[in-house]
Design a protein around this motif. Sequence first.
Motif, PDB file in Angstrom:
ATOM      1  N   THR A 364       0.931  -1.118   0.049  1.00 13.91           N
ATOM      2  CA  THR A 364      -0.020  -0.132   0.055  1.00 13.91           C
ATOM      3  C   THR A 364       0.996   1.117  -0.144  1.00 13.91           C
ATOM      4  O   THR A 364       1.715   1.479   0.847  1.00 13.91           O
ATOM      5  N   SER A 365       0.614   2.109  -1.009  1.00 14.71           N
ATOM      6  CA  SER A 365       1.536   3.257  -0.966  1.00 14.71           C
ATOM      7  C   SER A 365       1.274   4.226   0.236  1.00 14.71           C
ATOM      8  O   SER A 365       0.062   4.434   0.631  1.00 14.71           O
ATOM      9  N   LEU A 366       2.406   4.674   0.917  1.00 13.32           N
ATOM     10  CA  LEU A 366       1.968   5.500   2.090  1.00 13.32           C
ATOM     11  C   LEU A 366       3.260   6.625   2.223  1.00 13.32           C
ATOM     12  O   LEU A 366       4.303   6.370   1.730  1.00 13.32           O
ATOM     13  N   THR A 367       2.660   7.874   2.304  1.00 16.60           N
ATOM     14  CA  THR A 367       3.398   9.066   2.548  1.00 16.60           C
ATOM     15  C   THR A 367       3.467   9.521   3.900  1.00 16.60           C
ATOM     16  O   THR A 367       2.432   9.866   4.405  1.00 16.60           O
ATOM     17  N   GLU A 368       4.630   9.747   4.607  1.00 13.98           N
ATOM     18  CA  GLU A 368       4.598  10.473   5.728  1.00 13.98           C
ATOM     19  C   GLU A 368       5.375  11.859   5.658  1.00 13.98           C
ATOM     20  O   GLU A 368       6.418  12.051   5.139  1.00 13.98           O
ATOM     21  N   LEU A 369       4.606  12.891   6.336  1.00 16.76           N
ATOM     22  CA  LEU A 369       5.188  14.175   6.273  1.00 16.76           C
ATOM     23  C   LEU A 369       5.586  14.725   7.621  1.00 16.76           C
ATOM     24  O   LEU A 369       4.739  14.564   8.456  1.00 16.76           O
ATOM     25  N   ASN A 370       6.894  14.517   7.846  1.00 19.61           N
ATOM     26  CA  ASN A 370       7.582  15.146   9.563  1.00 19.61           C
ATOM     27  C   ASN A 370       7.265  16.640   9.452  1.00 19.61           C
ATOM     28  O   ASN A 370       7.881  17.309   8.495  1.00 19.61           O
ATOM     29  N   ILE A 371       6.708  17.028  10.375  1.00 17.58           N
ATOM     30  CA  ILE A 371       6.209  18.455  10.819  1.00 17.58           C
ATOM     31  C   ILE A 371       6.689  18.806  11.823  1.00 17.58           C
ATOM     32  O   ILE A 371       6.551  18.087  12.944  1.00 17.58           O
ATOM     33  N   GLU A 372       7.165  20.207  12.400  1.00 15.85           N
ATOM     34  CA  GLU A 372       7.014  20.738  13.462  1.00 15.85           C
ATOM     35  C   GLU A 372       6.179  21.975  13.614  1.00 15.85           C
ATOM     36  O   GLU A 372       6.502  22.700  12.635  1.00 15.85           O
ATOM     37  N   PHE A 373       5.562  22.046  14.511  1.00 13.92           N
ATOM     38  CA  PHE A 373       4.672  23.287  14.624  1.00 13.92           C
ATOM     39  C   PHE A 373       4.518  23.956  15.937  1.00 13.92           C
ATOM     40  O   PHE A 373       4.652  23.189  17.098  1.00 13.92           O
ATOM     41  N   GLY A 374       4.080  25.291  16.038  1.00 13.83           N
ATOM     42  CA  GLY A 374       3.749  25.776  17.447  1.00 13.83           C
ATOM     43  C   GLY A 374       3.048  27.075  17.055  1.00 13.83           C
ATOM     44  O   GLY A 374       2.890  27.578  15.956  1.00 13.83           O
ATOM     45  N   GLU A 375       2.250  27.372  18.019  1.00 12.68           N
ATOM     46  CA  GLU A 375       1.385  28.644  17.861  1.00 12.68           C
ATOM     47  C   GLU A 375       0.751  29.475  19.108  1.00 12.68           C
ATOM     48  O   GLU A 375       1.330  28.762  20.404  1.00 12.68           O
ATOM     49  N   ALA A 376       0.481  30.618  19.062  1.00  8.94           N
ATOM     50  CA  ALA A 376      -0.045  31.170  20.353  1.00  8.94           C
ATOM     51  C   ALA A 376      -0.581  32.548  19.953  1.00  8.94           C
ATOM     52  O   ALA A 376      -0.686  32.951  18.644  1.00  8.94           O
ATOM     53  N   GLU A 377      -1.470  32.933  20.985  1.00  5.78           N
ATOM     54  CA  GLU A 377      -2.253  34.210  20.626  1.00  5.78           C
ATOM     55  C   GLU A 377      -1.405  35.203  20.947  1.00  5.78           C
ATOM     56  O   GLU A 377      -0.377  35.689  21.452  1.00  5.78           O
ATOM     57  N   ILE A 378      -1.477  36.671  19.695  1.00  5.02           N
ATOM     58  CA  ILE A 378      -0.666  37.833  20.082  1.00  5.02           C
ATOM     59  C   ILE A 378      -1.536  38.857  20.633  1.00  5.02           C
ATOM     60  O   ILE A 378      -2.837  38.774  20.683  1.00  5.02           O
ATOM     61  N   LYS A 379      -0.890  39.096  21.841  1.00  7.56           N
ATOM     62  CA  LYS A 379      -1.897  39.995  22.760  1.00  7.56           C
ATOM     63  C   LYS A 379      -1.414  41.314  23.120  1.00  7.56           C
ATOM     64  O   LYS A 379      -0.245  41.841  22.436  1.00  7.56           O
TER      65      LYS A 379
END
Length: 379
Positions: A364-379
């Motif tokens: 079965t064809s499989l693709t994996e995307l390694n990601i790093e993420f972060g977020e926050a509110e601007i106050k």
Amino acid sequence: MKKLKIFFILPICILISCNEDEGEIDYADLGANVILKTSSISNLDENHTMEFSIITADDVIVTDMAVTKGANTVNANVSAETATFNSSLLGTLIGNEEDGIDINVVSTLSNGNPYSKDFTVKITKALSLEKGLDAIIYDTAVEDTLIFEASTKSAVIDNISLEWKKGKEGTYAPTTPLGSPLNVDGDTIIFTNFTDTSYGYNLAVKDTLYYRFIATSGTLTDSLETYIPIISQTFDTSSKVILSSDLTKNKLNLDTATFYTDTNNEDAEIKFKSPTGFEKEGTTDIDFVKVGDLSGESEYYNTIDKLFAEKDLLIAQRLYDAGTKETEVTDATNGDLYIYKITRDVTEYGMIKIGDVVSTNGGTSLTELNIEFGEAEIK
């Protein structure tokens, strides 16, 4: 005078007295003890009345007391249970805050015994910070508060001035961030919505604000320097995950870093997008901007790795506002960086950095995307 208890042991009369400096009990057949009540003064108190407390046995009084500092000696004014002298004996106090000033006291007792004792007078700075600041956050409505105090024993502080400079190598100049003179007992300086236009400082993120408070009392001055880095609004942490084409885990909630199956239509916010990308899930209020050439940015943000390492949301917001918004990405590659804006109860900005993109074919064809993420509110 205060009287000490006398203990009779066989034919010997012994006075028990306490050694304040060493926390031990001395036994001496003297009949008196002297305690320095004014154990500390500020570095501006060069004309302050210093006081000793005198404790004696019933049949002993202190008839005279000499106080010596270095080569200088004065006679203290002895009156009943106290003795006093002027702090002018101590000389210049400024510069002795770390070690204090040593004095020796020799008391003449009515029983004929001389009583010698050493003391160290603690010297404190008149100026101190009640609440310091680790940093000033740039362009935020959240208040950053700096509080200083001024305190002496009896010296009158005529005024307190404030100077500022940009960075360690800058030159100090007068400043009045409150718009009025500082209170001589201490004051509070509140930084809010601080930008490069605030107070005429022209300070940006990565600069450092130096403040120098100067307290004047007659011809004497005490100063206090503090420095405060200017920092941006950032997201605190990031998550590393693998977004996969596998339908059992192809959807992701960015807020919780939780994966969901393709059949879940309630909890996820983005999902894998063939061939090597991602897209918004359902009605999620989110879109993405791909970060382009950063060579025109400052040295702190002029590469994707630097920008992501700084986690700077103000730069992210500016790049997002200037970029082309998309709700899907189809061909993400290793090293790409995307800024996203997402609205839940509040609006937050985040970054998604693309790592390795791995495709396998094991039946079965499989693709994996390694990601790093972060977020926050601007106050």
